[in-house]
Design an enzyme around this catalytic site. Structure first.
Site, mmCIF file in Angstrom:
data_model
loop_
_atom_site.group_PDB
_atom_site.id
_atom_site.type_symbol
_atom_site.label_atom_id
_atom_site.label_comp_id
_atom_site.label_asym_id
_atom_site.label_seq_id
_atom_site.Cartn_x
_atom_site.Cartn_y
_atom_site.Cartn_z
ATOM 1 N N LYS A 73 18.217 -28.540 -24.219
ATOM 2 C CA LYS A 73 19.386 -28.680 -24.427
ATOM 3 C C LYS A 73 19.029 -28.213 -26.251
ATOM 4 O O LYS A 73 18.727 -28.427 -26.774
ATOM 5 C CB LYS A 73 19.501 -30.301 -24.697
ATOM 6 C CG LYS A 73 20.391 -31.099 -23.290
ATOM 7 C CD LYS A 73 21.168 -32.978 -23.378
ATOM 8 C CE LYS A 73 21.430 -32.434 -21.972
ATOM 9 N NZ LYS A 73 22.059 -33.652 -22.118
ATOM 10 N N GLU A 92 32.376 -33.014 -17.421
ATOM 11 C CA GLU A 92 31.744 -32.241 -17.231
ATOM 12 C C GLU A 92 32.229 -31.139 -15.431
ATOM 13 O O GLU A 92 31.414 -30.752 -14.935
ATOM 14 C CB GLU A 92 30.386 -32.280 -16.697
ATOM 15 C CG GLU A 92 29.639 -32.533 -18.164
ATOM 16 C CD GLU A 92 28.528 -32.862 -18.159
ATOM 17 O OE1 GLU A 92 27.990 -33.562 -17.155
ATOM 18 O OE2 GLU A 92 27.764 -33.457 -18.890
#
Length: 428
Positions: A338, A205
């Site tokens: 999500k 990330e």
């Protein structure tokens, strides 16, 4: 009517070099929408199921040709001729076609790719930006970014058990300024890590994964970076944690290898988190307890829920049924959103709306395996979620979302507001 006339699914690669699903939707008018779906590393057990091929001789079993085949056959046949402007009906058709609670038959990855691509095609035909197509013409807030600058847990190969240590530029006047603050702290942190002789390689990330002595040492390193970048910890830039506690919860205990292998009860782990919140400007903790430790979640919420945002990710998996149970039991005060945990846009929007009605915040989030698709940036603005979690200040798959938010803020001009601490309306 915006009739769907063609659907094309394909296998592409995500930011980790693993296969994922991309979908093109073509409308009768010539409008086209394209979308690709992300994939997570640490996943909740109740997430919608992404369909993988399991053929070890191809992409180590992670191919998605079955999901693509479902897109190009069953899903295509079911959606052909439908009005792309009718997103709820399109998504309901997908859900009924799959026929399972977990979307395991067609695959949540195939279904989400279709759902997103249909929306993009409809927005294209309408001549609207995606966030305006989703959110209408009313006032909109830019989101406060939760920037993951130090990685641990399943996202790194280091001594940290907690998965993410984040900075939140709550004192900025605009999203553009918040992004600049975050970038400056990121580069200062890189210098500090380098000067201490540790690796500045970045993880999935975009955050760093140094081998620091403890979690508190990592927190203190971030605070030093904030200060040396010229900002005030707490008032200008606050901290957030993603514990991903399910990853180190075994037999009723939280075992922290990075803290000398200590095993803690739910109450003891809650006490540790509370101690850190008292010592440091931490205003958000994600998955502070394991997804199946509901008693622990209740303890944590009772202890910290009035002064710290407690975000349920693995706990709620963007599922309104589970979120409703959490609201009724007084567990957590925020939900992580999500899109691939639930598999359609309609269900995603329903989870955000349910959270807001209950006084919970909603944090729109990426996954560790991402693509250049920036839909979540538009969703964060369109729904006035006011918070987004989309990685660190490196890797183009993360920058795609940040740069889209810059464009949206520019387009909204003076109509765009940046909420800062007001985004944390769940704290009293």
């Amino acid at each position: 009517m915006s009739a769907i006339v063609d659907i094309i699914g394909r296998e592409i690669l995500d930011s980790r070099g693993n296969p994922t699903v991309e979908c093109d939707v073509l409308l009768e008018s010539g409008a086209m929408g394209r979308a690709s779906v992300p994939s997570g590393a640490s996943t909740g057990s109740r997430e919608a199921i992404e369909l993988r091929d399991g053929d070890k001789g191809r992409y180590l079993g992670k191919g998605v040709l079955r999901a693509v085949e479902n897109l190009n056959t069953e899903i295509s046949e079911a959606l052909m001729g439908l009005d792309a402007q009718e997103q709820t009906f399109v998504d309901r058709t997908l859900i009924e076609l799959d026929g399972t609670d977990s979307k395991e038959r067609l695959g949540a990855n195939a279904m989400l790719a279709a759902s997103m691509a249909v929306a993009r095609a409809a927005a294209d035909e309408s001549g609207l930006s995606l966030y305006r197509y989703f959110g209408g013409s009313g006032p909109m807030s830019m989101p406060v970014p939760m920037m993951n600058v130090i990685n641990g847990g399943a996202h790194a190969n280091n001594t940290l058990d907690l998965q993410e240590l984040m900075i939140l530029p709550v004192g900025a006047a605009s999203f553009r300024e918040a992004l600049r603050w975050g970038a400056e702290v990121f580069h200062m942190l890189k210098k500090l890590i380098h000067d201490q002789g540790m690796s500045t390689a970045v993880g999935d990330e975009g955050g760093f994964a140094p081998n620091v002595a403890s979690h508190e040492a990592a927190i203190q390193l971030i605070l030093k970076a904030i200060t040396e970048a010229g900002y005030e910890p707490g008032t200008q830039i606050a901290l957030g944690l993603d514990c991903a506690s399910s990853e180190f919860y075994r037999d009723g205990k939280y075992t922290l290898a990075g803290e000398g292998g200590v095993s803690l009860s739910s109450q003891e782990f809650a006490n540790l988190l509370a101690t850190w919140c008292d010592k440091y400007p931490i205003i958000s903790i994600e998955d502070g307890m394991a997804e199946n430790d509901w008693d622990g979640w209740k303890l944590l919420t009772d202890q910290l829920g009035k002064k710290v945002q407690l975000v349920g990710d693995d706990l709620f998996v963007t599922n309104t049924r589970i979120l409703r149970e959490g609201i009724q039991k007084g567990v957590a005060n925020s939900i992580l959103i999500k899109i691939n945990q639930i598999g359609t846009l309609t269900e995603t929007f329903a989870a955000i709306e349910m959270a807001k009605r209950a006084g919970y915040t909603a944090v729109v989030s990426h996954r560790s395996g991402e693509t250049e698709d920036s839909t979540i940036a538009d969703i964060a603005v369109a729904t006035n979620a006011m918070q987004i979690k989309t990685g660190s200040l490196s890797r183009s798959d993360r920058m795609a979302k940040y740069n889209q938010l810059l464009r949206i803020e520019e387009e909204l001009a003076e109509v765009a507001s940046y909420p800062g601490l007001e985004a944390f309306y769940n704290l009293r």
